[in-house]
Design a protein around this motif. Structure first.
Motif, PDB file in Angstrom:
ATOM      1  N   ILE A 221      28.670  -9.976  39.116  1.00 57.60           N
ATOM      2  CA  ILE A 221      28.223  -9.166  37.996  1.00 57.60           C
ATOM      3  C   ILE A 221      29.304  -8.138  37.690  1.00 57.60           C
ATOM      4  O   ILE A 221      29.939  -7.613  38.606  1.00 57.60           O
ATOM      5  CB  ILE A 221      26.867  -8.485  38.288  1.00 57.60           C
ATOM      6  CG1 ILE A 221      26.326  -7.795  37.043  1.00 57.60           C
ATOM      7  CG2 ILE A 221      26.973  -7.517  39.452  1.00 57.60           C
ATOM      8  CD1 ILE A 221      24.867  -7.438  37.136  1.00 57.60           C
TER       9      ILE A 221
ATOM     10  N   HIS B 272      29.911  -4.602  35.653  1.00 57.59           N
ATOM     11  CA  HIS B 272      29.367  -3.442  34.946  1.00 57.59           C
ATOM     12  C   HIS B 272      30.537  -2.743  34.270  1.00 57.59           C
ATOM     13  O   HIS B 272      31.564  -2.516  34.909  1.00 57.59           O
ATOM     14  CB  HIS B 272      28.718  -2.454  35.924  1.00 57.59           C
ATOM     15  CG  HIS B 272      27.551  -2.999  36.678  1.00 57.59           C
ATOM     16  ND1 HIS B 272      26.291  -3.050  36.150  1.00 57.59           N
ATOM     17  CD2 HIS B 272      27.471  -3.523  37.921  1.00 57.59           C
ATOM     18  CE1 HIS B 272      25.468  -3.576  37.042  1.00 57.59           C
ATOM     19  NE2 HIS B 272      26.163  -3.875  38.121  1.00 57.59           N
TER      20      HIS B 272
ATOM     21  N   ILE C 147      31.730   0.767  32.406  1.00 55.87           N
ATOM     22  CA  ILE C 147      31.336   2.164  32.231  1.00 55.87           C
ATOM     23  C   ILE C 147      32.614   2.988  32.053  1.00 55.87           C
ATOM     24  O   ILE C 147      33.641   2.667  32.650  1.00 55.87           O
ATOM     25  CB  ILE C 147      30.492   2.637  33.445  1.00 55.87           C
ATOM     26  CG1 ILE C 147      29.786   3.949  33.161  1.00 55.87           C
ATOM     27  CG2 ILE C 147      31.332   2.709  34.713  1.00 55.87           C
ATOM     28  CD1 ILE C 147      28.624   4.229  34.101  1.00 55.87           C
TER      29      ILE C 147
ATOM     30  N   GLU D 286      25.874   6.849  35.849  1.00 58.49           N
ATOM     31  CA  GLU D 286      26.899   6.736  36.886  1.00 58.49           C
ATOM     32  C   GLU D 286      26.275   6.747  38.284  1.00 58.49           C
ATOM     33  O   GLU D 286      26.656   5.967  39.156  1.00 58.49           O
ATOM     34  CB  GLU D 286      27.920   7.866  36.743  1.00 58.49           C
ATOM     35  CG  GLU D 286      28.723   7.812  35.472  1.00 58.49           C
ATOM     36  CD  GLU D 286      28.029   8.412  34.250  1.00 58.49           C
ATOM     37  OE1 GLU D 286      28.648   8.466  33.186  1.00 58.49           O
ATOM     38  OE2 GLU D 286      26.851   8.817  34.360  1.00 58.49           O
TER      39      GLU D 286
ATOM     40  N   LEU E 224      24.510   3.417  38.804  1.00 55.50           N
ATOM     41  CA  LEU E 224      25.467   2.342  39.041  1.00 55.50           C
ATOM     42  C   LEU E 224      25.989   2.383  40.477  1.00 55.50           C
ATOM     43  O   LEU E 224      26.114   1.346  41.135  1.00 55.50           O
ATOM     44  CB  LEU E 224      26.632   2.410  38.052  1.00 55.50           C
ATOM     45  CG  LEU E 224      27.730   1.375  38.243  1.00 55.50           C
ATOM     46  CD1 LEU E 224      27.174  -0.044  38.277  1.00 55.50           C
ATOM     47  CD2 LEU E 224      28.771   1.525  37.151  1.00 55.50           C
TER      48      LEU E 224
ATOM     49  N   ALA F 105      25.502  -0.678  43.009  1.00 56.12           N
ATOM     50  CA  ALA F 105      26.679  -1.299  43.614  1.00 56.12           C
ATOM     51  C   ALA F 105      26.540  -1.386  45.128  1.00 56.12           C
ATOM     52  O   ALA F 105      27.087  -2.285  45.755  1.00 56.12           O
ATOM     53  CB  ALA F 105      27.943  -0.518  43.246  1.00 56.12           C
TER      54      ALA F 105
ATOM     55  N   VAL G 274      29.874  -7.470  43.332  1.00 54.74           N
ATOM     56  CA  VAL G 274      29.828  -6.428  42.304  1.00 54.74           C
ATOM     57  C   VAL G 274      31.235  -6.040  41.852  1.00 54.74           C
ATOM     58  O   VAL G 274      32.093  -5.731  42.671  1.00 54.74           O
ATOM     59  CB  VAL G 274      29.075  -5.177  42.813  1.00 54.74           C
ATOM     60  CG1 VAL G 274      29.039  -4.091  41.749  1.00 54.74           C
ATOM     61  CG2 VAL G 274      27.663  -5.549  43.247  1.00 54.74           C
TER      62      VAL G 274
ATOM     63  N   VAL H 215      33.176  -3.494  38.839  1.00 54.33           N
ATOM     64  CA  VAL H 215      32.958  -2.396  37.895  1.00 54.33           C
ATOM     65  C   VAL H 215      34.231  -2.196  37.094  1.00 54.33           C
ATOM     66  O   VAL H 215      35.302  -1.981  37.658  1.00 54.33           O
ATOM     67  CB  VAL H 215      32.561  -1.091  38.626  1.00 54.33           C
ATOM     68  CG1 VAL H 215      32.381   0.044  37.631  1.00 54.33           C
ATOM     69  CG2 VAL H 215      31.294  -1.302  39.447  1.00 54.33           C
TER      70      VAL H 215
END
Length: 92
Positions: free
Chosen positions: A21, A23, A25, A34, A37, A41, A51, A53
């Motif tokens: 996945i 994410h 941001i 935040e 998240l 995570a 994960v 980001v």
């Protein structure tokens, strides 16, 4: 009339194959999104997720929590979070 069957893997096969996945941001500055998240995570790997980001800037008070969670961080650049070029760089 023909019916197409879709295979839905069970939880064990999903974990074996691994799920990823991403994410996106802007930063990990102070804020509810935040903080959430950083919590996600840390919890998602226990459920078999890998994960990632994407950050516009690697800064913020929640960045250390993200590091401890073991999430892979990607600098996506961009002048602002609304820079359309970010989409093209992320897709590649």
């Amino acid at each position: 009339m023909s019916v197409t069957s879709t295979h839905i893997p069970n939880d064990a096969s999903r974990r074996q194959r691994g799920r990823r996945i991403l994410h996106l941001i802007p930063t990990m500055e102070a804020g509810g999104a935040e903080r959430q998240l950083a919590s996600l995570a840390g919890a998602l790997p226990e459920l078999g997720w890998e994960v990632h980001v994407g950050l516009f800037r690697e800064s913020g008070i929640h960045l250390e929590r993200l590091r401890r969670a073991g999430a892979t961080r990607h600098g996506v650049g961009g002048r602002t979070p609304y820079d359309p070029a970010v989409v093209w760089r992320t897709v590649r």
